[in-house]
Write a protein that holds these residues in place. Sequence first.
Motif, PDB file in Angstrom:
ATOM      1  N   ILE A  65       1.009  -0.715  -0.291  1.00  0.00           N
ATOM      2  CA  ILE A  65       0.105   0.448   0.313  1.00  0.00           C
ATOM      3  C   ILE A  65       0.893   1.177   0.277  1.00  0.00           C
ATOM      4  O   ILE A  65       1.446   1.253   0.740  1.00  0.00           O
ATOM      5  CB  ILE A  65      -0.650   0.376   0.987  1.00  0.00           C
ATOM      6  CG1 ILE A  65      -1.860  -1.440   1.372  1.00  0.00           C
ATOM      7  CG2 ILE A  65      -1.676   1.253   1.281  1.00  0.00           C
ATOM      8  CD1 ILE A  65      -2.823  -1.377   0.366  1.00  0.00           C
ATOM      9  N   SER A  66       0.398   2.093  -0.806  1.00  0.00           N
ATOM     10  CA  SER A  66       1.409   3.318  -0.930  1.00  0.00           C
ATOM     11  C   SER A  66      -0.009   4.446  -0.660  1.00  0.00           C
ATOM     12  O   SER A  66      -1.231   4.176  -0.759  1.00  0.00           O
ATOM     13  CB  SER A  66       1.795   3.599  -2.133  1.00  0.00           C
ATOM     14  OG  SER A  66       3.322   3.261  -2.521  1.00  0.00           O
ATOM     15  N   GLY A  67       0.744   5.869   0.091  1.00  0.00           N
ATOM     16  CA  GLY A  67      -0.075   7.029  -0.102  1.00  0.00           C
ATOM     17  C   GLY A  67       0.639   7.622   0.671  1.00  0.00           C
ATOM     18  O   GLY A  67       2.192   7.810   0.783  1.00  0.00           O
ATOM     19  N   ALA A  68       0.364   9.165   1.614  1.00  0.00           N
ATOM     20  CA  ALA A  68       0.700  10.277   1.926  1.00  0.00           C
ATOM     21  C   ALA A  68       1.938   9.592   3.737  1.00  0.00           C
ATOM     22  O   ALA A  68       1.383   9.129   4.200  1.00  0.00           O
ATOM     23  CB  ALA A  68       0.548  11.418   1.906  1.00  0.00           C
ATOM     24  N   THR A  69       3.001  10.193   3.407  1.00  0.00           N
ATOM     25  CA  THR A  69       3.891   9.649   4.412  1.00  0.00           C
ATOM     26  C   THR A  69       4.761  10.561   4.944  1.00  0.00           C
ATOM     27  O   THR A  69       5.300  11.654   4.758  1.00  0.00           O
ATOM     28  CB  THR A  69       5.241   8.530   3.653  1.00  0.00           C
ATOM     29  OG1 THR A  69       6.010   9.024   2.780  1.00  0.00           O
ATOM     30  CG2 THR A  69       4.534   7.076   3.045  1.00  0.00           C
ATOM     31  N   GLY A  70       4.618  10.564   6.704  1.00  0.00           N
ATOM     32  CA  GLY A  70       5.459  11.155   7.272  1.00  0.00           C
ATOM     33  C   GLY A  70       7.244  11.371   7.320  1.00  0.00           C
ATOM     34  O   GLY A  70       7.401  12.101   7.013  1.00  0.00           O
ATOM     35  N   ALA A  71       7.664  10.525   6.636  1.00  0.00           N
ATOM     36  CA  ALA A  71       9.300  10.348   6.072  1.00  0.00           C
ATOM     37  C   ALA A  71       9.273  11.222   4.969  1.00  0.00           C
ATOM     38  O   ALA A  71      10.422  12.636   4.999  1.00  0.00           O
ATOM     39  CB  ALA A  71       9.599   8.931   5.664  1.00  0.00           C
ATOM     40  N   LEU A  72       8.531  11.489   4.016  1.00  0.00           N
ATOM     41  CA  LEU A  72       8.473  12.335   3.359  1.00  0.00           C
ATOM     42  C   LEU A  72       7.900  14.317   3.745  1.00  0.00           C
ATOM     43  O   LEU A  72       8.212  15.472   2.803  1.00  0.00           O
ATOM     44  CB  LEU A  72       7.575  12.093   1.814  1.00  0.00           C
ATOM     45  CG  LEU A  72       8.087  10.504   1.398  1.00  0.00           C
ATOM     46  CD1 LEU A  72       6.807  10.763  -0.021  1.00  0.00           C
ATOM     47  CD2 LEU A  72       9.418  11.150   0.820  1.00  0.00           C
ATOM     48  N   ALA A  73       6.764  13.931   4.517  1.00  0.00           N
ATOM     49  CA  ALA A  73       5.977  15.787   4.885  1.00  0.00           C
ATOM     50  C   ALA A  73       7.134  16.120   5.947  1.00  0.00           C
ATOM     51  O   ALA A  73       6.821  17.338   5.488  1.00  0.00           O
ATOM     52  CB  ALA A  73       5.348  14.600   5.942  1.00  0.00           C
ATOM     53  N   VAL A  74       7.954  14.995   6.354  1.00  0.00           N
ATOM     54  CA  VAL A  74       9.372  16.343   7.169  1.00  0.00           C
ATOM     55  C   VAL A  74      10.150  17.210   5.841  1.00  0.00           C
ATOM     56  O   VAL A  74      10.631  17.874   7.214  1.00  0.00           O
ATOM     57  CB  VAL A  74       9.821  15.381   8.059  1.00  0.00           C
ATOM     58  CG1 VAL A  74       9.243  15.088   9.392  1.00  0.00           C
ATOM     59  CG2 VAL A  74      10.498  14.214   7.359  1.00  0.00           C
ATOM     60  N   VAL A  75      10.094  16.688   5.064  1.00  0.00           N
ATOM     61  CA  VAL A  75      10.734  17.185   4.066  1.00  0.00           C
ATOM     62  C   VAL A  75      10.197  18.086   3.530  1.00  0.00           C
ATOM     63  O   VAL A  75      10.710  19.200   2.930  1.00  0.00           O
ATOM     64  CB  VAL A  75      11.859  16.101   2.693  1.00  0.00           C
ATOM     65  CG1 VAL A  75      12.473  16.909   1.740  1.00  0.00           C
ATOM     66  CG2 VAL A  75      12.376  15.064   3.370  1.00  0.00           C
ATOM     67  N   MET A  76       9.181  17.832   3.059  1.00  0.00           N
ATOM     68  CA  MET A  76       8.259  18.856   2.328  1.00  0.00           C
ATOM     69  C   MET A  76       7.634  20.244   2.903  1.00  0.00           C
ATOM     70  O   MET A  76       7.638  21.428   2.352  1.00  0.00           O
ATOM     71  CB  MET A  76       6.702  18.009   1.857  1.00  0.00           C
ATOM     72  CG  MET A  76       6.803  16.757   1.138  1.00  0.00           C
ATOM     73  SD  MET A  76       5.668  16.160   0.439  1.00  0.00           S
ATOM     74  CE  MET A  76       5.651  14.552  -0.728  1.00  0.00           C
ATOM     75  N   VAL A  77       7.460  20.452   4.151  1.00  0.00           N
ATOM     76  CA  VAL A  77       7.316  21.484   5.566  1.00  0.00           C
ATOM     77  C   VAL A  77       8.204  22.319   4.292  1.00  0.00           C
ATOM     78  O   VAL A  77       7.491  23.703   4.577  1.00  0.00           O
ATOM     79  CB  VAL A  77       6.951  20.703   6.390  1.00  0.00           C
ATOM     80  CG1 VAL A  77       8.615  20.410   7.003  1.00  0.00           C
ATOM     81  CG2 VAL A  77       6.524  22.447   7.164  1.00  0.00           C
ATOM     82  N   HIS A  78       9.320  21.606   4.593  1.00  0.00           N
ATOM     83  CA  HIS A  78      10.458  23.313   4.002  1.00  0.00           C
ATOM     84  C   HIS A  78      10.267  23.919   2.653  1.00  0.00           C
ATOM     85  O   HIS A  78      10.267  24.834   3.049  1.00  0.00           O
ATOM     86  CB  HIS A  78      11.305  22.765   4.881  1.00  0.00           C
ATOM     87  CG  HIS A  78      12.350  22.378   5.565  1.00  0.00           C
ATOM     88  ND1 HIS A  78      12.283  22.658   6.864  1.00  0.00           N
ATOM     89  CD2 HIS A  78      12.483  20.832   6.318  1.00  0.00           C
ATOM     90  CE1 HIS A  78      12.459  22.456   8.215  1.00  0.00           C
ATOM     91  NE2 HIS A  78      12.996  20.506   7.850  1.00  0.00           N
ATOM     92  N   LEU A  79       9.953  23.047   2.186  1.00  0.00           N
ATOM     93  CA  LEU A  79       9.524  23.824   0.636  1.00  0.00           C
ATOM     94  C   LEU A  79       8.369  24.381   1.112  1.00  0.00           C
ATOM     95  O   LEU A  79       8.476  26.278  -0.083  1.00  0.00           O
ATOM     96  CB  LEU A  79       9.889  22.502   0.117  1.00  0.00           C
ATOM     97  CG  LEU A  79       9.266  23.009  -1.862  1.00  0.00           C
ATOM     98  CD1 LEU A  79      10.172  23.687  -2.356  1.00  0.00           C
ATOM     99  CD2 LEU A  79       9.260  21.779  -2.478  1.00  0.00           C
ATOM    100  N   VAL A  80       7.204  24.095   1.265  1.00  0.00           N
ATOM    101  CA  VAL A  80       6.242  24.949   1.458  1.00  0.00           C
ATOM    102  C   VAL A  80       5.905  26.080   2.463  1.00  0.00           C
ATOM    103  O   VAL A  80       5.160  27.300   1.981  1.00  0.00           O
ATOM    104  CB  VAL A  80       4.645  23.970   1.844  1.00  0.00           C
ATOM    105  CG1 VAL A  80       3.655  24.789   2.378  1.00  0.00           C
ATOM    106  CG2 VAL A  80       4.593  22.578   1.288  1.00  0.00           C
ATOM    107  N   MET A  81       6.981  25.893   3.299  1.00  0.00           N
ATOM    108  CA  MET A  81       7.069  27.352   4.059  1.00  0.00           C
ATOM    109  C   MET A  81       8.014  28.398   3.382  1.00  0.00           C
ATOM    110  O   MET A  81       7.802  29.450   3.801  1.00  0.00           O
ATOM    111  CB  MET A  81       7.496  26.833   5.364  1.00  0.00           C
ATOM    112  CG  MET A  81       5.938  25.774   6.503  1.00  0.00           C
ATOM    113  SD  MET A  81       6.965  25.638   8.326  1.00  0.00           S
ATOM    114  CE  MET A  81       7.188  27.228   8.714  1.00  0.00           C
ATOM    115  N   ASN A  82       8.779  28.025   2.798  1.00  0.00           N
ATOM    116  CA  ASN A  82       9.866  28.662   2.385  1.00  0.00           C
ATOM    117  C   ASN A  82       9.355  29.193   0.641  1.00  0.00           C
ATOM    118  O   ASN A  82       9.694  30.019   0.489  1.00  0.00           O
ATOM    119  CB  ASN A  82      10.874  28.507   2.222  1.00  0.00           C
ATOM    120  CG  ASN A  82      11.452  28.407   3.411  1.00  0.00           C
ATOM    121  OD1 ASN A  82      11.737  28.604   4.117  1.00  0.00           O
ATOM    122  ND2 ASN A  82      13.293  27.090   3.043  1.00  0.00           N
TER     123      ASN A  82
END
Length: 507
Positions: A65-82
């Motif tokens: 099963i694949s989906g949105a994951t926390g391992a990627l979310a913690v990287v993505m947040v910096h891009l979204v905030m900046n």
Amino acid sequence: MPTCSSLTFAEAKNNLLSGLTVALALVPEAIAFAFVTHVPALVGLYAAFILCLVTAIWGGRPGMISGATGALAVVMVHLVMNHGIEYLFAAVVLMGVLQLAFGLLRLGKFIRMVPYPVMLGFVNGLAIVIFLAQFGHFTVRDAAGNPAWMHGTQLAAMLGLIALTIVLIYAVPKVTQAVPSALAAIAAVSLLVGLTGLPAKIVGDMSSIKGGLPAFHLPSVPWDLATLRIVAPYAVILALIGLIESLLTLNLIDEMTDTRGRPNRECLAQGAANVVAGCFGTMGGCAMIGQSMINVTSGATRRLSGIAAGLFLLSFILFASPWIEKIPVAALVGVMFVVSFKTFAWASLRTFGKVPRHDFLVMVLVTVVTIFTDLAVAVLLGVVISALVFAWQHAKEIRVKAELRDGVKVYELTGTLFFASAAHFQRLFTPRDDPREVVIELREARVADHSAIEALDGLIARYEALGKRLHLRHLSPDCRELLARKGVVEADPARDPRYHVADDQLG
């Protein structure tokens, strides 16, 4: 691997019900990871739907099963905030393109080379991460709208419902195998809360999941080099983490089911799914070990289970949001607690003192680094340390057998001479005690790199300084070309081995 055409009615029912359970478990996870990334909840839910459906249809590991994951979310947040959410969508598209390239180059096979202690560390680390992530659901919003820990009756209700869910998950299989125990537990706890009015936190308290079909949306960013410079570093990191987590999960399911997945095909499916996700304005993702364990331990190892999970999740968003939002979060937390418990390789703790210490330490190191940093760093560090340990162990395997033949001392060398074994190689010889003529027979040895060449040159010099002559037999042409002292090499083109030496002079 069985085909969908061979599905029996019992298998189809089991896969559909397991897909429903997985879909329910995906809801709070997708919402939570969307919040971590600072994007709307539906962005995470749509990502889970797209990733789950696309990889289930075309992926290399049915049942994963694949989906949105926390391992990627913690990287993505910096891009979204900046830089904003649109740059996130662009990064997800580029992430998918990189994963497609990885699959087209057929590099997925290298995941088979990950050492077993690293695999155990990955599994244990993610099991602990899944467990710790559930404690985020023990918070509620205070009067000012800020997160605060539960207390009093609400905390007691949360703990009691989690305990009841866990008991039901283990008790239901002893009564009936007709439905997955996790699904039965979620239904029972939801019914209990609905009938008694317990003050339980529900899915709707996190966010509404009501929405329509995901709409096609190309990232609204300038398509130029400036944008590429912003999103490329994030895309590379996301692609690596996503593939590592997906392929290691694939390996784990292979071992559990005694079947063989197709890593390169999974890379292509993950890449295609993320390209589609980015073009529909979602956050992208990768394989999820927790939800995959729910599925596989229920015996659902066909593509139908993942397809069903994706379609059920979409139906929740389109039609069933009023009912899904009333599910107690405690029931879903209880399911994930059981998943983390079953995922953790408890037998690995009993290997202390029974396996080489360096293997146990690598496993512990990967576990700890997975918890405190990210998966890519943990796995790469584990592989590097394992490789260095292997080199150290292999270096000790080089050895010689010496004998006198008509006044000439002959050393028969076996093993690989390279940077790690060069120092040990020098200690195997006694120039002062040897006769004037000495031969090193290298038929069963291999000279691998520049350090090995230097070690041979150094040994020749030691014998020459004592007025003795050292002969080298059965070296490859590369070795003969690289040696500074060539007069002592006895060439035999018909019998000499042919292999290449890692040295820049021949590059």
